[in-house]
Design a protein around this motif. Sequence first.
Motif, PDB file in Angstrom:
ATOM      1  N   LEU A 175      56.080  44.710  39.653  1.00 15.99           N
ATOM      2  CA  LEU A 175      55.132  44.339  40.707  1.00 15.99           C
ATOM      3  C   LEU A 175      55.303  45.212  41.943  1.00 15.99           C
ATOM      4  O   LEU A 175      54.324  45.570  42.598  1.00 15.99           O
ATOM      5  N   ARG A 176      56.521  45.601  42.254  1.00 18.74           N
ATOM      6  CA  ARG A 176      56.767  46.503  43.383  1.00 18.74           C
ATOM      7  C   ARG A 176      56.090  47.857  43.132  1.00 18.74           C
ATOM      8  O   ARG A 176      55.514  48.458  44.035  1.00 18.74           O
ATOM      9  N   ALA A 177      56.140  48.334  41.898  1.00 18.25           N
ATOM     10  CA  ALA A 177      55.528  49.619  41.558  1.00 18.25           C
ATOM     11  C   ALA A 177      54.003  49.550  41.562  1.00 18.25           C
ATOM     12  O   ALA A 177      53.338  50.581  41.558  1.00 18.25           O
ATOM     13  N   LEU A 178      53.462  48.357  41.579  1.00 15.97           N
ATOM     14  CA  LEU A 178      52.009  48.173  41.633  1.00 15.97           C
ATOM     15  C   LEU A 178      51.522  47.818  43.036  1.00 15.97           C
ATOM     16  O   LEU A 178      50.322  47.781  43.278  1.00 15.97           O
ATOM     17  N   ALA A 179      52.425  47.573  43.958  1.00 17.87           N
ATOM     18  CA  ALA A 179      52.111  46.994  45.267  1.00 17.87           C
ATOM     19  C   ALA A 179      51.514  48.008  46.239  1.00 17.87           C
ATOM     20  O   ALA A 179      52.079  48.285  47.289  1.00 17.87           O
ATOM     21  N   SER A 180      50.368  48.542  45.901  1.00 19.53           N
ATOM     22  CA  SER A 180      49.642  49.472  46.755  1.00 19.53           C
ATOM     23  C   SER A 180      48.203  49.530  46.262  1.00 19.53           C
ATOM     24  O   SER A 180      47.983  49.587  45.047  1.00 19.53           O
ATOM     25  N   PRO A 181      47.243  49.553  47.172  1.00 24.68           N
ATOM     26  CA  PRO A 181      45.853  49.677  46.717  1.00 24.68           C
ATOM     27  C   PRO A 181      45.620  50.942  45.877  1.00 24.68           C
ATOM     28  O   PRO A 181      44.882  50.898  44.890  1.00 24.68           O
ATOM     29  N   VAL A 182      46.269  52.046  46.243  1.00 19.81           N
ATOM     30  CA  VAL A 182      46.091  53.281  45.468  1.00 19.81           C
ATOM     31  C   VAL A 182      46.674  53.115  44.067  1.00 19.81           C
ATOM     32  O   VAL A 182      46.055  53.514  43.078  1.00 19.81           O
ATOM     33  N   ARG A 183      47.834  52.502  43.962  1.00 20.20           N
ATOM     34  CA  ARG A 183      48.451  52.308  42.641  1.00 20.20           C
ATOM     35  C   ARG A 183      47.630  51.370  41.777  1.00 20.20           C
ATOM     36  O   ARG A 183      47.483  51.591  40.572  1.00 20.20           O
ATOM     37  N   LEU A 184      47.099  50.313  42.381  1.00 20.94           N
ATOM     38  CA  LEU A 184      46.223  49.416  41.624  1.00 20.94           C
ATOM     39  C   LEU A 184      44.967  50.159  41.168  1.00 20.94           C
ATOM     40  O   LEU A 184      44.511  49.989  40.032  1.00 20.94           O
ATOM     41  N   GLY A 185      44.447  51.003  42.052  1.00 22.64           N
ATOM     42  CA  GLY A 185      43.273  51.799  41.694  1.00 22.64           C
ATOM     43  C   GLY A 185      43.551  52.759  40.560  1.00 22.64           C
ATOM     44  O   GLY A 185      42.706  52.951  39.679  1.00 22.64           O
ATOM     45  N   ILE A 186      44.721  53.369  40.570  1.00 12.89           N
ATOM     46  CA  ILE A 186      45.093  54.278  39.485  1.00 12.89           C
ATOM     47  C   ILE A 186      45.120  53.531  38.156  1.00 12.89           C
ATOM     48  O   ILE A 186      44.552  53.995  37.161  1.00 12.89           O
ATOM     49  N   VAL A 187      45.749  52.370  38.138  1.00 14.38           N
ATOM     50  CA  VAL A 187      45.809  51.589  36.891  1.00 14.38           C
ATOM     51  C   VAL A 187      44.412  51.176  36.460  1.00 14.38           C
ATOM     52  O   VAL A 187      44.057  51.272  35.281  1.00 14.38           O
ATOM     53  N   ARG A 188      43.597  50.744  37.427  1.00  8.90           N
ATOM     54  CA  ARG A 188      42.215  50.353  37.095  1.00  8.90           C
ATOM     55  C   ARG A 188      41.470  51.528  36.461  1.00  8.90           C
ATOM     56  O   ARG A 188      40.807  51.370  35.437  1.00  8.90           O
ATOM     57  N   GLU A 189      41.596  52.706  37.037  1.00  9.32           N
ATOM     58  CA  GLU A 189      40.913  53.880  36.493  1.00  9.32           C
ATOM     59  C   GLU A 189      41.452  54.256  35.114  1.00  9.32           C
ATOM     60  O   GLU A 189      40.679  54.581  34.214  1.00  9.32           O
ATOM     61  N   LEU A 190      42.764  54.205  34.944  1.00  8.89           N
ATOM     62  CA  LEU A 190      43.354  54.573  33.657  1.00  8.89           C
ATOM     63  C   LEU A 190      43.103  53.530  32.579  1.00  8.89           C
ATOM     64  O   LEU A 190      43.223  53.831  31.386  1.00  8.89           O
ATOM     65  N   SER A 191      42.742  52.310  32.982  1.00  5.85           N
ATOM     66  CA  SER A 191      42.420  51.292  31.976  1.00  5.85           C
ATOM     67  C   SER A 191      41.175  51.686  31.182  1.00  5.85           C
ATOM     68  O   SER A 191      40.971  51.219  30.066  1.00  5.85           O
ATOM     69  N   GLY A 192      40.354  52.575  31.748  1.00 10.63           N
ATOM     70  CA  GLY A 192      39.167  53.058  31.054  1.00 10.63           C
ATOM     71  C   GLY A 192      39.424  54.294  30.206  1.00 10.63           C
ATOM     72  O   GLY A 192      38.518  54.786  29.542  1.00 10.63           O
ATOM     73  N   GLY A 193      40.639  54.796  30.241  1.00 10.15           N
ATOM     74  CA  GLY A 193      40.983  55.976  29.441  1.00 10.15           C
ATOM     75  C   GLY A 193      41.779  56.981  30.247  1.00 10.15           C
ATOM     76  O   GLY A 193      41.922  56.852  31.458  1.00 10.15           O
ATOM     77  N   ASP A 194      42.273  57.971  29.558  1.00  8.63           N
ATOM     78  CA  ASP A 194      43.088  59.007  30.190  1.00  8.63           C
ATOM     79  C   ASP A 194      42.272  59.750  31.246  1.00  8.63           C
ATOM     80  O   ASP A 194      41.068  59.961  31.073  1.00  8.63           O
ATOM     81  N   LYS A 195      42.958  60.147  32.326  1.00 10.86           N
ATOM     82  CA  LYS A 195      42.284  60.862  33.410  1.00 10.86           C
ATOM     83  C   LYS A 195      43.172  61.983  33.914  1.00 10.86           C
ATOM     84  O   LYS A 195      44.394  61.864  33.954  1.00 10.86           O
ATOM     85  N   ARG A 196      42.532  63.058  34.323  1.00  6.45           N
ATOM     86  CA  ARG A 196      43.231  64.145  34.987  1.00  6.45           C
ATOM     87  C   ARG A 196      43.308  63.823  36.475  1.00  6.45           C
ATOM     88  O   ARG A 196      42.550  62.994  36.981  1.00  6.45           O
TER      89      ARG A 196
END
Length: 107
Positions: A26-47
């Motif tokens: 949860l600490r590693a997720l505790a940032s809007p940018v980090r949550l956004g990264i996970v949200r984006e990667l949930s749709g597939g691999d990204k550069r």
Amino acid sequence: MLYVHVNTASSAEKPLQAVHPASELLRALASPVRLGIVRELSGGDKRVHELVAALKVSQPLVSQHLRVQRASRIVAGRRVAREMEYFLVDDHVAHIVLDAIRHAAEN
């Protein structure tokens, strides 16, 4: 409202150290940018440049947060030509993040 019963009898018998890995996740997720990264990667691999465009933040900021998430084994990367492409190591993290985003939007 949905209430979930947690078996506190077995939880009380376990030492607090047993929840330490979850706390670190949860600490590693505790940032809007980090949550956004996970949200984006949930749709597939990204550069990296795709993450920068989707999140509308700078490349150094995305790279900094990706370093944290790589160290926590949330994401991993592979070189594709001259760029790094990132992906989620475990889809369970995406479920946690997407559920949290949906839950927060309900309130």
